[in-house]
Design an enzyme around this catalytic site. Structure first.
Site, PDB file in Angstrom:
ATOM      1  N   GLU A 192       5.966   0.866  -5.117  1.00  0.00           N
ATOM      2  CA  GLU A 192       6.488   2.221  -5.254  1.00  0.00           C
ATOM      3  C   GLU A 192       5.454   3.096  -5.964  1.00  0.00           C
ATOM      4  O   GLU A 192       4.773   2.654  -6.888  1.00  0.00           O
ATOM      5  CB  GLU A 192       7.784   2.195  -6.069  1.00  0.00           C
ATOM      6  CG  GLU A 192       8.412   3.558  -6.290  1.00  0.00           C
ATOM      7  CD  GLU A 192       9.581   3.529  -7.248  1.00  0.00           C
ATOM      8  OE1 GLU A 192      10.508   4.342  -7.079  1.00  0.00           O
ATOM      9  OE2 GLU A 192       9.580   2.695  -8.185  1.00  0.00           O
TER      10      GLU A 192
ATOM     11  N   LYS B  96      14.780   6.753  -1.238  1.00  0.00           N
ATOM     12  CA  LYS B  96      15.408   6.163  -2.420  1.00  0.00           C
ATOM     13  C   LYS B  96      16.746   6.842  -2.674  1.00  0.00           C
ATOM     14  O   LYS B  96      16.836   8.076  -2.676  1.00  0.00           O
ATOM     15  CB  LYS B  96      14.483   6.310  -3.621  1.00  0.00           C
ATOM     16  CG  LYS B  96      14.936   5.525  -4.857  1.00  0.00           C
ATOM     17  CD  LYS B  96      13.855   5.588  -5.926  1.00  0.00           C
ATOM     18  CE  LYS B  96      14.220   4.760  -7.149  1.00  0.00           C
ATOM     19  NZ  LYS B  96      13.135   4.797  -8.165  1.00  0.00           N
TER      20      LYS B  96
ATOM     21  N   CYS C 179      12.999   0.043  -5.800  1.00  0.00           N
ATOM     22  CA  CYS C 179      13.063  -0.104  -7.257  1.00  0.00           C
ATOM     23  C   CYS C 179      14.501  -0.064  -7.786  1.00  0.00           C
ATOM     24  O   CYS C 179      15.237  -1.036  -7.674  1.00  0.00           O
ATOM     25  CB  CYS C 179      12.189   0.971  -7.910  1.00  0.00           C
ATOM     26  SG  CYS C 179      11.773   0.625  -9.647  1.00  0.00           S
TER      27      CYS C 179
END
Length: 519
Positions: free
Chosen positions: A275, A350, A384
């Site tokens: 990321e 995300k 993440c």
């Protein structure tokens, strides 16, 4: 700040108009004040957004005017007159998601009493009550006039943002948690600011759109060549990517190409980068304002995509090229990119954002998760923080994913451990493989990217079919490295039937319908 307990803030009424005009003449002696017709028009279009501050005697000592707009209708360089309908607020759009602060005026004799901050608090409350996404406003930079002969407006704003200089308007807005997005020319006729203004934003932390987490079965588009029998062994490379300052895009490309070439030489089928690894490019852009820096990085999306499309097709690899910020319909996203061997590109935005992403980076969240069908089975990407939510992994597992790729970026051990422990849990809960790749090194000149703590790992369920500790392979902590291993996909099929426990099948959904409280 001096006491403001004797000040009352309420919505504007017709009898306040003369007082508002008088305050405007005091605040802007060299500019046009609101007219009575304009103020009446404001109250007609959007009465909730028009505020006044009154002292103990009921005298108007300040005013705040705002309207709701759809920001996608305007460019970032839009002038004040365009956004406000030449001051009439005829551009007010009840279906918009942005509260635009058109003006704020406070009696010069009462500055420092917290009246302006009261107005900003009321604007923020209005954003939350109306379930809007943001507060947006243009800010004068009156202090620029004294230094215009020796620096550009952007340099001046950068110094104010960095705390090296004070500006009576901008410093106050920064104190009220607004973030500078841009410096706009010809925003408003204003001699002191030389016509320039800052574009500032505050994002509503409570803004959300419902995400349907139920698994659906839409028509499937395979992103790899169809085969009657899906390959049962796959070789995967996870990159511990070293972040350091570079001089230009070619430096970044060379570092990336080294890892892709190495993965190709080891006959891998998938490569995972971390990321935010493209933040390395900001070390040569040198933009101190976090929100603006990420948007400038998003402008490099074509070069980023050209680079990885070429590498994926030349090396016949699936490359999950970490994440890279993208702008779509005026909104900024942190998006993972999947590049296929036949040159196609897919994005997984995300969904769960950190405080830095919602705040300084001014990002929007994605909605929903994708399962990608390849000749090596179905895969998914959780970026993440997304992997820290069991529902996210469960929904892609129920959609058939057998490998979850987790690009991450963490700055300390605690953050890394959260991602690592949750990734291991997701592998166990859903009886699948999880591949992690993170950043190491440092970028001291890039906002919120100074330090990094990372370790790439490829994780398995915890059962007899796999590695004893559930770790297929892991890298050396905080060192630049490529981690490679083979994953036997047929073992997942066996463990999902004959495993010591079968959590993917044994989930009892109706067990969670009711929580019983016992005292």
């Amino acid at each position: 700040m001096r006491d403001n307990s004797n000040i009352t803030v309420r919505t504007m009424k017709q009898e306040d108009i003369n007082g508002v005009i008088e305050i405007q003449r005091l605040v802007y002696p060299d500019m046009l004040a609101w007219s009575a017709d304009q103020l009446s028009s404001h109250m007609k279009y959007f009465p909730e957004g028009q505020l006044v501050a009154l002292d103990q005697e009921g005298r108007v000592v300040g005013s705040s005017s705002s309207l709701v707009i759809d920001w996608d209708d305007y460019s970032e360089g839009a002038a004040w007159s365009t956004i406000t309908g030449h001051g009439t607020f005829s551009t007010h759009n009840p279906l918009g998601k942005t509260l635009y602060g058109a003006d704020m005026s406070v009696d010069p004799q009462l500055r420092g009493h917290g009246i302006g901050s009261r107005f900003y608090d009321e604007r923020k409350n209005l954003v939350k009550e109306c379930k809007l996404k943001r507060l947006l406003t243009g800010g004068r930079i009156p202090g620029y006039d004294s230094v215009a002969h020796k620096m550009s407006p952007k340099q001046y704003v950068a110094e104010v943002v960095g705390g090296r200089r004070k500006d009576s308007t901008l410093s106050f807005q920064l104190k009220n948690q607004l973030v500078v997005l841009d410096v706009v020319p010809e925003y408003l006729y204003d001699n002191a600011s030389h016509g320039f203004a800052t574009l500032l934003e505050w994002l509503n932390p409570e803004y959300a759109i419902t995400v349907n987490m139920e698994v659906t079965e839409p028509p499937v588009q395979h992103i790899g060549p169809e085969k009657e029998r899906i390959a049962q062994r796959v070789r995967i490379a996870a990159i511990q990517y070293y972040l350091h300052s570079i001089s230009h895009f070619d430096d970044f490309a060379k570092q990336v190409e080294f890892f892709v070439r190495s993965a190709s030489e080891y006959r891998c089928q998938f490569v995972l980068f971390p990321e935010y690894f493209t933040m390395q490019l900001l070390s040569c852009i040198r933009e101190p304002a976090a929100g603006r820096a990420v948007r400038r990085l998003a402008e490099l999306t074509p070069q980023y995509e050209d680079l990885f499309r070429r590498l994926a097709t030349d090396n016949k690899l699936y490359i999950i090229a970490g994440t890279h910020p993208v702008i779509e319909a005026g909104q900024l996203y942190n998006a993972a990119h999947l590049f296929t061997p036949d040159g196609r590109i897919f994005r997984q935005k995300k969904v769960h954002l950190t405080q830095t992403e919602r705040g300084p980076y001014q990002m929007s969240r994605g909605h929903g998760f994708y399962v990608f069908h390849t000749e090596y089975g179905r895969i998914a990407v959780l970026v993440c923080y997304d992997v820290e939510f069991p529902e996210a992994a469960r929904v892609v597992a129920e959609g058939g994913a057998r490998i979850i790729f987790v690009p991450f970026c963490t700055d300390d051990r605690q953050g890394y451990c959260r991602v690592r422990y949750c990734s291991q849990s997701r592998a166990i809960e859903n009886q699948l493989y999880v591949v992690m790749a993170g950043t190491v090194g440092n970028l001291p000149l890039v906002p919120y990217m100074a330090t990094h703590y990372g370790q790439a790992a490829i994780l398995t369920p915890s059962d007899y079919h796999f590695a004893r500790d559930g770790i297929a392979v892991e890298g050396n902590l905080n060192q630049e490295q490529i981690v490679i291993t083979d994953l036997e996909l047929h073992l997942l099929d066996e463990q999902r039937v004959t495993g010591t426990v079968i959590p993917l099948q044994d989930l009892i959904k109706d067990a969670y319908d009711t929580v019983i409280h016992c005292a």
